[in-house]
Design a protein around this motif. Structure first.
Motif, PDB file in Angstrom:
ATOM      1  N   GLN A 253       5.923  -7.683  -3.875  1.00 17.62           N
ATOM      2  CA  GLN A 253       6.098  -6.438  -4.647  1.00 17.62           C
ATOM      3  C   GLN A 253       7.129  -5.641  -3.852  1.00 17.62           C
ATOM      4  N   GLU A 254       8.357  -6.169  -3.824  1.00 13.76           N
ATOM      5  CA  GLU A 254       9.400  -5.564  -3.003  1.00 13.76           C
ATOM      6  C   GLU A 254      10.709  -5.499  -3.772  1.00 13.76           C
ATOM      7  N   GLU A 255      11.517  -4.528  -3.360  1.00 12.99           N
ATOM      8  CA  GLU A 255      12.870  -4.439  -3.888  1.00 12.99           C
ATOM      9  C   GLU A 255      13.690  -5.578  -3.281  1.00 12.99           C
ATOM     10  N   ASP A 256      14.552  -6.201  -4.099  1.00  8.28           N
ATOM     11  CA  ASP A 256      15.472  -7.195  -3.560  1.00  8.28           C
ATOM     12  C   ASP A 256      16.450  -6.486  -2.631  1.00  8.28           C
ATOM     13  N   ALA A 257      16.658  -7.062  -1.461  1.00  8.36           N
ATOM     14  CA  ALA A 257      17.527  -6.452  -0.451  1.00  8.36           C
ATOM     15  C   ALA A 257      18.907  -6.140  -1.028  1.00  8.36           C
ATOM     16  N   GLY A 258      19.384  -4.959  -0.708  1.00  8.99           N
ATOM     17  CA  GLY A 258      20.733  -4.565  -1.103  1.00  8.99           C
ATOM     18  C   GLY A 258      20.886  -4.053  -2.520  1.00  8.99           C
ATOM     19  N   THR A 259      19.781  -3.954  -3.274  1.00 10.85           N
ATOM     20  CA  THR A 259      19.901  -3.510  -4.675  1.00 10.85           C
ATOM     21  C   THR A 259      19.562  -2.039  -4.864  1.00 10.85           C
ATOM     22  N   GLN A 260      18.985  -1.402  -3.853  1.00 18.21           N
ATOM     23  CA  GLN A 260      18.541  -0.014  -4.021  1.00 18.21           C
ATOM     24  C   GLN A 260      19.715   0.966  -3.946  1.00 18.21           C
ATOM     25  N   THR A 261      19.780   1.858  -4.924  1.00 17.65           N
ATOM     26  CA  THR A 261      20.702   2.994  -4.859  1.00 17.65           C
ATOM     27  C   THR A 261      19.886   4.259  -5.092  1.00 17.65           C
ATOM     28  N   VAL A 262      20.288   5.328  -4.429  1.00 19.32           N
ATOM     29  CA  VAL A 262      19.611   6.613  -4.573  1.00 19.32           C
ATOM     30  C   VAL A 262      20.667   7.659  -4.898  1.00 19.32           C
ATOM     31  N   ARG A 263      20.438   8.401  -5.968  1.00 20.62           N
ATOM     32  CA  ARG A 263      21.328   9.488  -6.350  1.00 20.62           C
ATOM     33  C   ARG A 263      20.520  10.776  -6.356  1.00 20.62           C
ATOM     34  N   VAL A 264      21.087  11.808  -5.718  1.00 21.90           N
ATOM     35  CA  VAL A 264      20.399  13.093  -5.609  1.00 21.90           C
ATOM     36  C   VAL A 264      21.274  14.168  -6.219  1.00 21.90           C
TER      37      VAL A 264
ATOM     38  N   THR B 172      17.261   3.456  -8.104  1.00 18.49           N
ATOM     39  CA  THR B 172      17.394   2.273  -8.955  1.00 18.49           C
ATOM     40  C   THR B 172      17.411   1.056  -8.049  1.00 18.49           C
ATOM     41  N   ALA B 173      16.673   0.025  -8.420  1.00 17.96           N
ATOM     42  CA  ALA B 173      16.660  -1.212  -7.634  1.00 17.96           C
ATOM     43  C   ALA B 173      16.104  -2.341  -8.495  1.00 17.96           C
ATOM     44  N   ARG B 174      16.340  -3.561  -8.018  1.00 16.85           N
ATOM     45  CA  ARG B 174      15.739  -4.737  -8.658  1.00 16.85           C
ATOM     46  C   ARG B 174      14.485  -5.078  -7.864  1.00 16.85           C
ATOM     47  N   LEU B 175      13.400  -5.278  -8.585  1.00 20.34           N
ATOM     48  CA  LEU B 175      12.089  -5.498  -7.970  1.00 20.34           C
ATOM     49  C   LEU B 175      11.636  -6.933  -8.211  1.00 20.34           C
ATOM     50  N   TRP B 176      11.077  -7.546  -7.167  1.00 20.26           N
ATOM     51  CA  TRP B 176      10.471  -8.870  -7.280  1.00 20.26           C
ATOM     52  C   TRP B 176       8.968  -8.676  -7.257  1.00 20.26           C
ATOM     53  N   VAL B 177       8.330  -9.105  -8.343  1.00 19.38           N
ATOM     54  CA  VAL B 177       6.880  -9.010  -8.466  1.00 19.38           C
ATOM     55  C   VAL B 177       6.337 -10.431  -8.612  1.00 19.38           C
ATOM     56  N   LYS B 178       5.513 -10.828  -7.648  1.00 20.71           N
ATOM     57  CA  LYS B 178       4.885 -12.146  -7.701  1.00 20.71           C
ATOM     58  C   LYS B 178       3.434 -11.971  -7.319  1.00 20.71           C
ATOM     59  N   GLY B 179       2.557 -12.455  -8.184  1.00 20.59           N
ATOM     60  CA  GLY B 179       1.137 -12.342  -7.891  1.00 20.59           C
ATOM     61  C   GLY B 179       0.303 -12.686  -9.098  1.00 20.59           C
ATOM     62  N   VAL B 180      -0.947 -12.274  -9.028  1.00 20.31           N
ATOM     63  CA  VAL B 180      -1.901 -12.561 -10.108  1.00 20.31           C
ATOM     64  C   VAL B 180      -2.378 -11.233 -10.675  1.00 20.31           C
TER      65      VAL B 180
END
Length: 166
Positions: A98-109, A117-125
């Motif tokens: 349940q983590e953001e893929d490295a290098g995909t996070q951007t933050v705008r303030v 904004t980021a791409r998330l990897w979700v693996k589980g049950v």
């Protein structure tokens, strides 16, 4: 005499303009520094939130979430703060990832609002069903007297499997 006066007025205007430009640059630099620290704070908070979700740590999630927080899923359904916290308490998800893929996070303030904004990897049950998906999300944070709080999340539909792509 008039030429001398015009020359002096021209110098005054030039120096005043230079002063304004220098002040504007200094102001923008200061604003960017504040924005940078806000960006870092919100980036860390969002990463901490993803870790709390993975651990089903409802207490940590609640500290980060705004009291009116909602999550809008890619199919249009809405999960309230209470529903998300209850899922964590019930451990409806058992996460492997349940983590953001490295290098995909951007933050705008902008002022008292930040968007991650980021791409998330979700693996589980989830409720007995196995999942291994990636999705994009945008999380909106607002500055409150208590600090930054997660206010609205929007998750995309699951992305196509990259291995299956041509």
């Amino acid at each position: 005499m008039r030429k001398c006066l015009r020359f002096k007025e021209g110098l005054i205007v030039r120096y005043a303009l230079r002063g304004c430009v220098i002040l504007a640059i200094a102001f923008l630099g200061a604003a960017a520094q504040g924005s940078s620290s806000d960006q870092q704070a919100v980036a860390k908070l969002d990463t901490d939130f993803q870790a709390a979700v993975k651990a089903n740590d409802a207490q940590a999630m609640a500290r980060i979430m705004h009291k009116d927080m909602i999550l809008i899923l890619g199919n249009g359904s809405i999960n309230t703060r209470e529903e998300q916290l209850q899922e964590a308490l019930n451990k409806e998800w058992v996460y492997e990832h349940q983590e953001e893929d490295a290098g995909t996070q951007t933050v705008r303030v902008s002022g008292d609002t930040a968007v991650v904004t980021a791409r998330l990897w979700v693996k589980g049950v989830y409720r007995g069903s196995t999942h291994d998906v990636r999705l994009w999300f945008s999380d909106t944070y607002v500055r409150t007297p208590e600090g930054w709080r997660y206010f609205v999340g929007q998750a995309s539909l699951h992305l196509p499997d990259e291995k299956a792509a041509p």
